[in-house]
Each structure stands twice: as structure tokens, then as C-alpha cells.
Design a protein around this motif. Structure first.
Motif: not given
Length: 145
Positions: A83-100
Motif C-alpha cells: 500500500a505504501k508503494r502504491g501511494c508512491g512512497f519509496p522503500d526505506d530501511s525502517e520498513s525492511y528492518e521491521a519485515l526482516i
């Protein structure tokens, strides 16, 4: 984590004519998610989506990604990343940190590796926490062999 107090402060601000901004909503969403009041968090998100003055931003989406990741609900965390990507927001380390972290805790090592590769492909620099989790995953996989 006192959601009712946060809502009272929020209502008081509105009653006093204080112009609410995205960061106010993000704080209340984070408080609601910390209090495990998902319904309130989703409702606030919907208010933001339909507003002219305070739209969801990257921080809004990261709050949901993090909350679902902490509860080990990888599917929901990935939904909010999408959803974040769909709204045009770029990936960031905070998102990946939580996912990993979610993948590591749930022992979904393949998914962690997939997210790590996505992150590198997107040009996002890994944090120390991400590196630590990836090393732990590597060690866990070595134990299996």
C-alpha cells in the motif's frame, strides 16, 4: 500506550482550534497500534485518506508495517508495504528492518532473504539491525546443514 488519553488530547486540540497535521494523526495511530486498538488505528488512517489537510505519509505506513511485523503477521506487514508503494512512497530501511525482524522471529528465513534482496535492489542501505538479523539467519541455516 494509553489510547483513551491520546484521543482526549486529540479532541481537545480540535476543540481549541488547533490545526491538526499529519504528524498528529501519526502519533495517535502509533498510540492506538501500541495499545492494540487496531480499529481506532484503521479508522484514523481512513480519516487521513479522505482528508484534504492531512494525508497518510511514509511514517503512517511504517507504523502499520511495524505493528504487524511485531505481531509476526508477515502477510499484513507486506500488505501495508505494498500500500505504501502504491501511494508512491519509496522503500526505506525502517520498513525492511521491521519485515526482516518479523521473518527472523517467525523463522521464515527465505522471506527474510527475499526482502533483503528487494531492499538492496531498491538501493536502500541496510541498518545494523538488518545486518545482525541476516547474520543470525545465515547461522541458523548453517546449523540445519
Amino acid at each position: 500506550g494509553n489510547g483513551s488519553l491520546a484521543m482526549a488530547v486529540f479532541s481537545s486540540m480540535e476543540a481549541r482550534g488547533i490545526q491538526l497535521v499529519t504528524s498528529h494523526f501519526n502519533s495517535l495511530i502509533s498510540t492506538s497500534l501500541s495499545s492494540r486498538n487496531l480499529l481506532t488505528a484503521i479508522s484514523l488512517y481512513e480519516v487521513m485518506k479522505n482528508s484534504e489537510n492531512y494525508k497518510p505519509d511514509s511514517t503512517t505506513y511504517n507504523a502499520f508495517i511495524s505493528a504487524y511485523a511485531k505481531s509476526r503477521d508477515l502477510e499484513a506487514a507486506e500488505y501495508w508495504l505494498s500500500a505504501k508503494r502504491g501511494c508512491g512512497f519509496p522503500d526505506d530501511s525502517e520498513s525492511y528492518e521491521a519485515l526482516i525482524q518479523c521473518c527472523f522471529n517467525a523463522k521464515k528465513f527465505h522471506d527474510a532473504e527475499r526482502h533483503y534482496e528487494e531492499m538492496i535492489s531498491a538501493g536502500v542501505l541496510p541498518t545494523e539491525s538488518i545486518f545482525t538479523n541476516m547474520v543470525k539467519i545465515f547461522c541458523e541455516e548453517k546449523k540445519k546443514k
